[in-house]
Scaffold this motif. Structure first.
Motif, PDB file in Angstrom:
ATOM      1  N   PRO A  52      59.975  41.945  69.331  1.00 39.37           N
ATOM      2  CA  PRO A  52      59.687  43.105  70.185  1.00 39.37           C
ATOM      3  C   PRO A  52      60.852  43.392  71.116  1.00 39.37           C
TER       4      PRO A  52
ATOM      5  N   ARG B 219      56.824  42.373  64.075  1.00 41.59           N
ATOM      6  CA  ARG B 219      57.106  42.681  65.481  1.00 41.59           C
ATOM      7  C   ARG B 219      55.827  43.116  66.203  1.00 41.59           C
ATOM      8  N   LYS B 220      55.050  43.978  65.548  1.00 39.78           N
ATOM      9  CA  LYS B 220      53.813  44.468  66.154  1.00 39.78           C
ATOM     10  C   LYS B 220      52.803  43.339  66.350  1.00 39.78           C
ATOM     11  N   GLU B 221      52.708  42.420  65.381  1.00 38.55           N
ATOM     12  CA  GLU B 221      51.745  41.318  65.484  1.00 38.55           C
ATOM     13  C   GLU B 221      52.123  40.366  66.624  1.00 38.55           C
TER      14      GLU B 221
ATOM     15  N   SER C 233      53.549  41.259  69.414  1.00 35.24           N
ATOM     16  CA  SER C 233      53.097  41.954  70.638  1.00 35.24           C
ATOM     17  C   SER C 233      51.581  41.892  70.774  1.00 35.24           C
ATOM     18  N   ASP C 234      50.887  42.139  69.652  1.00 38.78           N
ATOM     19  CA  ASP C 234      49.418  42.150  69.697  1.00 38.78           C
ATOM     20  C   ASP C 234      48.871  40.764  70.033  1.00 38.78           C
ATOM     21  N   GLU C 235      49.439  39.730  69.440  1.00 35.40           N
ATOM     22  CA  GLU C 235      48.951  38.360  69.694  1.00 35.40           C
ATOM     23  C   GLU C 235      49.254  37.938  71.125  1.00 35.40           C
ATOM     24  N   THR C 236      50.376  38.404  71.655  1.00 37.68           N
ATOM     25  CA  THR C 236      50.682  38.136  73.069  1.00 37.68           C
ATOM     26  C   THR C 236      49.637  38.787  73.965  1.00 37.68           C
ATOM     27  N   ASP C 237      49.270  40.030  73.639  1.00 35.65           N
ATOM     28  CA  ASP C 237      48.273  40.748  74.445  1.00 35.65           C
ATOM     29  C   ASP C 237      46.899  40.075  74.342  1.00 35.65           C
ATOM     30  N   ARG C 238      46.580  39.517  73.192  1.00 37.03           N
ATOM     31  CA  ARG C 238      45.279  38.853  73.041  1.00 37.03           C
ATOM     32  C   ARG C 238      45.160  37.661  74.001  1.00 37.03           C
TER      33      ARG C 238
ATOM     34  N   PRO D 124      46.074  43.126  77.426  1.00 34.29           N
ATOM     35  CA  PRO D 124      46.890  44.212  76.874  1.00 34.29           C
ATOM     36  C   PRO D 124      47.850  44.857  77.872  1.00 34.29           C
ATOM     37  N   SER D 125      47.431  44.965  79.134  1.00 37.00           N
ATOM     38  CA  SER D 125      48.312  45.606  80.124  1.00 37.00           C
ATOM     39  C   SER D 125      48.880  44.591  81.106  1.00 37.00           C
TER      40      SER D 125
END
Length: 610
Positions: free
Chosen positions: A61, A103-105, A107-112, A116-117
């Motif tokens: 990312p 790359r998207k996964e 970011s998504d796994e970090t947000d989980r 998310p914000s």
């Protein structure tokens, strides 16, 4: 040597699956003992570009501020042929061939994990494996970039939080530090060099990487640093030329970027003599080779740690006991086994294998005889008392030859007092047995797991002892009453006859109760009572042992077992109400033990093959 890196990769993944990723834990951890390469650098130091260059793919990312908010354990696997793909440990059945989706996964796994914000960071790592013919076998841990100021939306503690996380990784002696510093900034201000120097002051495990060499001011170069004169480390510095932002925006191929990097060092006069040890491709090979050497040197220490930890985990697992069975039959069997273990411990106390049983014998040898001695029959047979009882027994008709009724009353009045010491002996043994019950309960480790079962077993055992005590009291007092109810005639027949002292009907009633005569009666009664006491000192302990000690050994929990067989599944479950925290700890230790045993087997196989 490739199998060594694969082995460490496998153990790292297993550790993370168990929640063991270097955080403080009361359980032993393998993570901290595994060699790893941690990538450290400040924000905008080119850290992400270096990793992408080593991999040969755009997959991380990008953006402003703190992009990396969780450690990324990047495991590179070289394959001979086939299409490149990536796998995440949290998505084990999914292969990613589109690295934009990787790359998207991330970011998504970090947000989980962080929200998310959220702008906060987490120490829980993401595991990413990349399989490609364009990589070397290597494992890197990408850490959040060091920063000096918290921006909007970030907690004030973010600067210190990131530094603490980075420090927690690189301060471990098994960690190899890859310090990323931009060449177009003063090395003295490098965040990576500053923190690396603090944890590795001699530079024995630090590799310096100089990025953005092509962006240095005209007329300047990084030769002094690359040749080790500007800042000396044990290992030579490596210079890399990353893609420009324009290249990134145009999605310039990473393989082409590698070629351009090689051409840059060859064609630039200042660096041409260093070309062979410059560039991201060389960096990956050099790190892979070094990691292999470090892993090989750590194998003996890892084997010793694993052997020691397995022993500790087995001991702890044994202390926690077996897990609760799921079915009614299994639960019943488990309860019976625990009760038998308690019963065996109780018997060992009585039989002398453990302490406590000797106290029963002390009651018979010391307490009971002393209590009888304190009765002081000689005072009970004082002249006045003998005269009173003899006279009362004669009634209106004085005795003719010997005062038989008087003898009986005197003997009965003495023997009835033995009931007190006899009952006290019964109660003393009962008290000792109760203490041994509680002691055995405490010594039965299995009962510590189940508070309800412990209470039930203790209550059932004490109830049994109470019933045995009541039976023992009846039997013991019956022995005393039998002595009062039927006298041993032979004793009196053997007494010397004295017509004068034995009573002569020609004497007056006053002569018949003279002191000498009464003294003789008292002496005879005392001798008889002493003879009876001597017998009771032997028979009463036998009665108590038979009714209490022997019975407790034989059938302490018989009634409990009978009732247990009639209980429903729900009631059996209540008896095995183990603390959920203990259940969770047992499960954690069992999984960890499985990990260590597997690691032991794998490491031994690799060690022998090498």
């Amino acid at each position: 040597m490739e199998s060594l890196i694969s082995l460490v990769n496998k153990i790292q993944r297993a550790c993370t699956a168990l929640g063991d990723h270097g955080e403080g834990s009361s359980l032993p951890t393998l993570w901290d003992s595994l060699p790893a390469i941690a990538v450290v650098g400040g924000q905008s130091s080119g850290k992400s570009s270096v990793l992408e260059s080593v991999v040969g793919k755009d997959f991380l990312p990008r953006g402003a501020g703190i992009v990396t908010r969780r450690p990324l354990v990047l495991q590179l696997h070289r394959i001979d042929e086939g299409k490149e793909y990536a796998e995440f440990m949290h998505l084990p059945k999914k292969k990613f061939t589109d690295f934009a989706a990787v790359r998207k996964e991330i970011s998504d796994e970090t947000d989980r994990e962080t929200g998310p914000s959220s702008k906060v960071i987490s120490t829980v790592p993401i595991h990413l494996s990349i399989f490609s013919p364009n990589v070397v076998n290597l494992t890197l841990v990408d850490l959040p970039g060091l920063t000096k100021v918290a921006v909007d939306g970030q907690p004030e503690s973010i600067v210190q939080d990131i530094e603490n996380m980075v420090r927690s990784f690189i301060e471990k002696p098994n960690c190899i530090i890859l310090a990323i510093s931009p060449a177009n900034q003063d090395l003295a201000t490098s965040d990576a060099i500053k923190i690396s120097r603090e944890v590795d002051p001699k530079g024995d495990r630090t590799f310096g990487v100089l990025t953005k060499i092509d962006l240095m001011d005209q007329g300047t170069n990084a030769v002094d640093i690359l040749e080790g004169r500007g800042y000396k480390l044990r290992y030579p510095w490596v210079g890399v030329v990353n893609r420009s932002q324009a290249d990134i925006n145009k999605s310039v191929d990473m393989i082409a970027a590698r070629r351009r990097e090689r051409e840059y060092f060859k064609s630039t006069q200042e660096y041409s003599h260093l070309t062979e040890r410059m560039g991201s491709e060389y960096l990956g090979k050099m790190l892979s080779k070094h990691l292999e050497v470090v892993i090989k040197s750590r194998i003996p220490g890892l084997q010793a740690l694993i052997t020691k930890t397995i022993s500790e985990l087995e001991t702890e697992l044994s202390r926690l006991g077996k897990p609760v069975a799921a079915d009614a039959g299994g639960k019943l069997y488990m309860i019976m086994e625990i009760c038998r273990a308690f019963d065996q411990t109780f018997k060992e106390h009585l039989d002398g294998t453990r302490s406590g049983g000797e106290k029963v014998n002390s009651v018979f040898d010391n307490q009971f005889p002393a209590a009888i001695k304190r009765l002081q029959f000689d005072k009970h047979l004082s002249m006045d008392n003998v005269r009173k009882l003899i006279t009362e027994a004669d009634g209106y008709q004085p005795h003719l030859i010997a005062p038989e009724q008087g003898y009986r009353r005197l003997i009965e009045s003495c023997l009835v007092s033995i009931r007190g010491p006899a009952e006290a002996a019964v109660d003393a043994v009962h008290s000792i047995l109760k203490d041994l019950i509680h002691k055995s309960i405490g010594e039965t480790s299995e009962l510590k797991q189940y508070p309800t079962l412990r209470v039930e077993v203790s209550g059932a055992a004490v109830d049994s002892l109470d019933r045995m005590r009541d039976e023992s009291r009846k039997a013991t007092l019956l022995l005393v009453d039998m002595e009062s109810g039927y006298l041993t005639v032979e004793f009196f027949r053997k007494l010397p006859q004295d017509s004068e002292k034995g009573g002569n009907p020609t004497h007056s009633i006053f002569d018949r109760y003279n002191d000498a005569y009464l003294r003789r009666i008292g002496s005879n009664v005392l001798s008889y009572v002493n003879m009876v006491c001597a017998g009771l000192r032997n028979s009463i302990p036998k009665s108590i042992v038979y009714c209490q000690v022997r019975e407790a050994k034989r059938s302490l929990l018989d009634i409990f077992f009978t009732e247990l067989g009639q209980k429903e599944m729900s009631k059996l479950s209540k008896l095995l109400d183990e603390d959920p925290a203990v259940q969770q700890r047992r499960t954690s230790i069992a999984k960890r033990l499985e990990l260590y045993r597997s690691a032991q087997t794998d490491i031994e196989a690799v060690a022998w093959s090498k």
